[in-house]
Motif scaffolding. Structure first.
Motif, PDB file in Angstrom:
ATOM      1  N   LEU A 444      30.845  38.966  32.187  1.00 16.07           N
ATOM      2  CA  LEU A 444      32.178  39.291  32.692  1.00 16.07           C
ATOM      3  C   LEU A 444      32.945  40.127  31.686  1.00 16.07           C
ATOM      4  O   LEU A 444      32.809  39.950  30.471  1.00 16.07           O
ATOM      5  CB  LEU A 444      32.992  38.017  32.964  1.00 16.07           C
ATOM      6  CG  LEU A 444      32.668  37.180  34.193  1.00 16.07           C
ATOM      7  CD1 LEU A 444      33.670  36.051  34.312  1.00 16.07           C
ATOM      8  CD2 LEU A 444      32.672  38.020  35.449  1.00 16.07           C
ATOM      9  N   ILE A 445      33.749  41.045  32.202  1.00  7.27           N
ATOM     10  CA  ILE A 445      34.749  41.754  31.407  1.00  7.27           C
ATOM     11  C   ILE A 445      36.093  41.413  32.030  1.00  7.27           C
ATOM     12  O   ILE A 445      36.330  41.702  33.197  1.00  7.27           O
ATOM     13  CB  ILE A 445      34.500  43.266  31.401  1.00  7.27           C
ATOM     14  CG1 ILE A 445      33.181  43.583  30.697  1.00  7.27           C
ATOM     15  CG2 ILE A 445      35.650  44.002  30.726  1.00  7.27           C
ATOM     16  CD1 ILE A 445      32.787  45.042  30.771  1.00  7.27           C
ATOM     17  N   LEU A 446      36.941  40.764  31.256  1.00  7.85           N
ATOM     18  CA  LEU A 446      38.202  40.225  31.768  1.00  7.85           C
ATOM     19  C   LEU A 446      39.368  41.072  31.286  1.00  7.85           C
ATOM     20  O   LEU A 446      39.518  41.312  30.089  1.00  7.85           O
ATOM     21  CB  LEU A 446      38.375  38.778  31.312  1.00  7.85           C
ATOM     22  CG  LEU A 446      39.641  38.048  31.736  1.00  7.85           C
ATOM     23  CD1 LEU A 446      39.750  38.009  33.250  1.00  7.85           C
ATOM     24  CD2 LEU A 446      39.645  36.637  31.171  1.00  7.85           C
ATOM     25  N   ARG A 447      40.173  41.516  32.241  1.00  4.44           N
ATOM     26  CA  ARG A 447      41.401  42.255  31.941  1.00  4.44           C
ATOM     27  C   ARG A 447      42.562  41.548  32.633  1.00  4.44           C
ATOM     28  O   ARG A 447      42.470  41.190  33.813  1.00  4.44           O
ATOM     29  CB  ARG A 447      41.309  43.698  32.453  1.00  4.44           C
ATOM     30  CG  ARG A 447      40.530  44.627  31.537  1.00  4.44           C
ATOM     31  CD  ARG A 447      41.396  45.090  30.392  1.00  4.44           C
ATOM     32  NE  ARG A 447      40.813  46.209  29.664  1.00  4.44           N
ATOM     33  CZ  ARG A 447      41.470  46.912  28.756  1.00  4.44           C
ATOM     34  NH1 ARG A 447      42.721  46.596  28.465  1.00  4.44           N
ATOM     35  NH2 ARG A 447      40.888  47.906  28.120  1.00  4.44           N
ATOM     36  N   LYS A 472      29.217  34.578  30.500  1.00  2.00           N
ATOM     37  CA  LYS A 472      29.423  35.167  29.184  1.00  2.00           C
ATOM     38  C   LYS A 472      30.509  36.218  29.294  1.00  2.00           C
ATOM     39  O   LYS A 472      30.346  37.220  29.993  1.00  2.00           O
ATOM     40  CB  LYS A 472      28.129  35.800  28.665  1.00  2.00           C
ATOM     41  CG  LYS A 472      28.257  36.365  27.254  1.00  2.00           C
ATOM     42  CD  LYS A 472      26.935  36.919  26.764  1.00  2.00           C
ATOM     43  CE  LYS A 472      27.049  37.454  25.340  1.00  2.00           C
ATOM     44  NZ  LYS A 472      25.753  38.008  24.867  1.00  2.00           N
ATOM     45  N   VAL A 473      31.638  35.978  28.628  1.00  2.00           N
ATOM     46  CA  VAL A 473      32.754  36.924  28.634  1.00  2.00           C
ATOM     47  C   VAL A 473      32.514  37.933  27.518  1.00  2.00           C
ATOM     48  O   VAL A 473      32.628  37.608  26.341  1.00  2.00           O
ATOM     49  CB  VAL A 473      34.104  36.202  28.450  1.00  2.00           C
ATOM     50  CG1 VAL A 473      35.241  37.210  28.468  1.00  2.00           C
ATOM     51  CG2 VAL A 473      34.301  35.164  29.549  1.00  2.00           C
ATOM     52  N   LEU A 474      32.172  39.150  27.897  1.00  2.00           N
ATOM     53  CA  LEU A 474      31.895  40.183  26.907  1.00  2.00           C
ATOM     54  C   LEU A 474      33.165  40.697  26.258  1.00  2.00           C
ATOM     55  O   LEU A 474      33.170  41.067  25.082  1.00  2.00           O
ATOM     56  CB  LEU A 474      31.150  41.349  27.562  1.00  2.00           C
ATOM     57  CG  LEU A 474      29.829  41.009  28.262  1.00  2.00           C
ATOM     58  CD1 LEU A 474      29.231  42.256  28.883  1.00  2.00           C
ATOM     59  CD2 LEU A 474      28.858  40.379  27.292  1.00  2.00           C
ATOM     60  N   GLN A 475      34.261  40.723  27.018  1.00  2.00           N
ATOM     61  CA  GLN A 475      35.511  41.276  26.503  1.00  2.00           C
ATOM     62  C   GLN A 475      36.662  40.724  27.318  1.00  2.00           C
ATOM     63  O   GLN A 475      36.590  40.643  28.541  1.00  2.00           O
ATOM     64  CB  GLN A 475      35.473  42.809  26.607  1.00  2.00           C
ATOM     65  CG  GLN A 475      36.713  43.518  26.097  1.00  2.00           C
ATOM     66  CD  GLN A 475      36.533  45.021  26.121  1.00  2.00           C
ATOM     67  OE1 GLN A 475      35.861  45.594  25.283  1.00  2.00           O
ATOM     68  NE2 GLN A 475      37.111  45.674  27.110  1.00  2.00           N
ATOM     69  N   SER A 476      37.724  40.329  26.649  1.00  2.00           N
ATOM     70  CA  SER A 476      38.928  39.843  27.329  1.00  2.00           C
ATOM     71  C   SER A 476      40.138  40.445  26.627  1.00  2.00           C
ATOM     72  O   SER A 476      40.445  40.069  25.501  1.00  2.00           O
ATOM     73  CB  SER A 476      38.978  38.308  27.303  1.00  2.00           C
ATOM     74  OG  SER A 476      38.925  37.830  25.977  1.00  2.00           O
TER      75      SER A 476
END
Length: 643
Positions: A444-447, A472-476
């Motif tokens: 996941l990429i979370l914005r 797995k959150v790659l970027q938040s």
């Protein structure tokens, strides 16, 4: 002869060398040798690095850093660690905790001054935070009041009635999802309110609300009473050590049992004053405005009793309630000033962010101000990155100092992050580690629009933990969805989740071209529901066997180019063409096979029922005998859930 000649040549050469030494003299010959000879490493104790008896070190640290701090080779440190009976083989890059550092220092006779990350952060700002806070320097300040309670119990609606605005109508789903702060004036006396989300997903935000407050207003709906998140809010308020005022909201509803709610409060160690306790209970209605004035007067009375004061003539310090990124304005942080006076132009450091205060806006009236005194929340622009919600801010002498502190703090936190390395592989956990590497993972990429939303979503994701599938959150990060997010998602096969943000045009076109999925949400529960369904779809379905019937082999027929046909009688249930057969001989399972053909008399049949005869040809098995029992079963795959 050639060997002897070689010896003679070498002897003559040595003789000439001796003669030349005599001509040049011992001093000149020695200097010539020193100039042209290869330097050798000295192994004498006098030239080795001195061993230290006192040293300072930050924990956690690597083996290399520890060895350098005490002045000993890393090999000796590693040798000592191997003697501790560790379950893994340490290396120079292995991180060691405080207990291990103290044990190593005791073994090697070194006195260490051990510092933690918190100690270093305090040292960074020691000169600015250690200001004289004598009683004569403090003046009265406004109380900071936090509204806590269960979701949909009327916290925001009650604050709307106090402020004369309508925030609740603008919230997605009618639920507060961000932390907000407002200041009102009550008969010439200011009160600052902090509105916190009430759902359990925002536990972290409610905890921060309780920690920055002087008084907690526990909003309880008169028709619902104490709910699970209400009890959680009580725990946060008690942990913060602040007085609690119970606001019994929705008192205008008919048929209410107030005594039942008093009993629930007493069970949670909040004894109302009407029952001889010390907890004020104010009955209010956000719809009609009943009891609102009494609530404000009660809050001011509690503030007077606690004599809230702060020194306004010092460097400002406080806490960041939330932060977001706005197009054209950059980073906008909601800061609550707790000490000193914050002014436009001040150099501040907030967490890992730093910068000058370019502008300040009142949170309640949305107008520009030049300074903010203690207990006043303001929107501040000028920071280089969005600080984390809950990070503390401090005004410093100049921007250079602010950047230095931010960089050092970033390095400290990065080392803390690196020290939380995964457990080393051992023989005991090797198979588990190999199994987890094959675990299906949803990247996941979370914005999101604000930091608080990110923390809330990440907390919800922890509830979806499962040993067979994981997220797995790659970027938040805070801000809109960009092309860089799409490129990262494309490279890592990830899904982009946007919460209250949208992709720009370039990012949208790139996502369409690359086939990257971008999911947009404005209510947190929809995010978790969709992710739960996605994870459940990744779970391997459960295989269940359902018994269909049994048949007994009465005769066998060997047919050339076909194989052995079993003439059977169905003795229970049915034999189905698309099922499987388990061959049982003398109570032992011979094997399991598919059905190649099933015939009733001379015709192909889909199934044969109890009491009828049939011919069965098994797929790949001809060693069937009279008296064998054929069990017919079907394997069904049933979808699984995370719960």
């Amino acid at each position: 002869d050639s060997l002897l000649g070689g010896r003679e040549v070498r002897q003559m050469a040595r003789k000439r060398s001796g003669e030349s030494r005599g001509i040049l003299g011992d001093d000149e010959e020695g200097s010539r040798r020193r100039r042209f000879s290869r330097p050798r490493k000295s192994t004498t104790a006098s030239t080795a690095a001195p061993r230290k008896t006192h040293a300072s070190i930050q924990v956690p640290c690597t083996v290399r850093a520890f060895s350098e701090a005490i002045g000993l080779p890393a090999s000796e440190v590693l040798k000592k660690m191997l003697g501790f009976g560790l379950q893994f083989i340490p290396s120079m890059a292995t991180f060691i905790d405080r207990d291990t550092v103290e044990l190593l220092a005791a073994e090697m006779g070194v006195q260490l001054n051990i510092k933690t990350a918190e100690d270093l952060e305090k040292e960074l700002l020691s000169g600015f935070d250690a200001v004289d806070e004598g009683p004569e320097l403090r003046s009265s300040r406004a109380p900071v009041v936090t509204f806590l309670g269960h979701v949909d119990h009327g916290k925001t609606s009650l604050l709307d009635r106090i402020l004369g605005i309508d925030v609740a109508a603008r919230e997605r789903g009618g639920i507060t999802q961000h932390m907000r702060a407002y200041t009102i004036d009550r008969n010439g006396r200011p009160i600052t309110f902090v509105d916190t989300p009430g759902h359990e997903a925002f536990t972290q935000m409610r905890a921060r609300g309780a920690n920055v407050t002087d008084c907690a207003v526990l909003v309880v709906a008169a028709d619902d009473g104490i709910m699970p998140q209400t009890e959680e809010a009580i725990s946060h308020a008690k942990a913060a050590g602040v007085p609690i005022v119970v606001c019994l909201n929705k008192i205008d509803l008919p048929g209410l049992d107030v005594q039942r709610i008093y009993q629930q409060l007493t069970a949670n160690e909040l004894l109302p004053t009407e029952w001889g306790g010390e907890v004020e209970v104010v009955k209010t209605s956000a719809l009609t405005g009943e009891g609102v004035d009494l609530l404000l007067d009660t809050l001011l009375t509690i503030a007077e009793l606690h004599d809230l004061r702060a020194n306004p003539d010092r460097f400002a310090a406080g806490v960041c309630l939330d932060a977001s990124i706005h197009e054209g304005r950059g980073v906008v942080a909601c800061l609550l000033v707790q000490k000193g006076t914050l002014r436009v132009g001040d150099a501040i450091v907030c967490g890992e962010a730093s910068g000058h205060v370019k502008s300040m806006l009142e949170t309640s009236k949305n107008r520009r101000v030049q300074e903010a005194i203690p207990s006043v929340p303001v929107f501040v622009t000028g920071l280089d990155i969005a600080p984390g919600a809950g990070d503390r801010f401090q005004v410093v002498d100049d921007i250079a100092k602010a950047r230095e502190v931010a960089v050092k703090r970033n390095a400290i936190r990065r080392q803390m992050h690196l020290s939380n390395a995964p457990v080393h592989v051992t023989f005991e956990n090797l198979l588990d580690r190999l199994g987890t590497q094959k675990t299906p993972t949803l990247n996941l990429i979370l914005r999101a629009d604000v930091r608080g939303s990110i923390e809330a979503i990440l907390k919800e994701l922890t509830k979806l933990d499962h040993p067979e599938v994981k997220i797995k959150v790659l970027q938040s990060t805070v801000g809109g969805i960009t092309e860089a997010d799409v490129q990262l998602a494309d490279a890592s096969d990830a899904v982009i989740v946007g919460f209250n943000v949208v992709p720009d045009e370039n990012a949208r076109v790139l996502a369409d071209n690359r086939g990257v999925q971008v999911r947009r949400y404005d209510i947190i529960y929809q995010v978790t529901d969709d992710l739960k369904k996605a994870l459940e779809g990744m779970l391997k379905p459960e295989r269940r066997e359902s018994d269909l019937g049994r048949a007994m082999v009465q005769r066998t027929y060997a047919i050339s180019r076909v194989g052995v046909i079993a003439g059977c009688r169905v003795i229970a249930g049915v034999i189905a063409r698309n099922a499987r057969i388990r061959v049982i001989r003398e109570s032992h399972i011979i094997g399991e096979y598919g059905i190649e053909s099933l015939k009733r008399e001379k015709d192909d049949s889909r199934e044969v029922r109890d009491g009828l005869e049939c011919g069965i040809k098994l797929n790949g098995f001809n060693d069937i005998k009279e008296g064998d029992i054929l069990e017919c079963y079907r394997v069904e795959e049933v979808a699984r859930t995370l719960s």
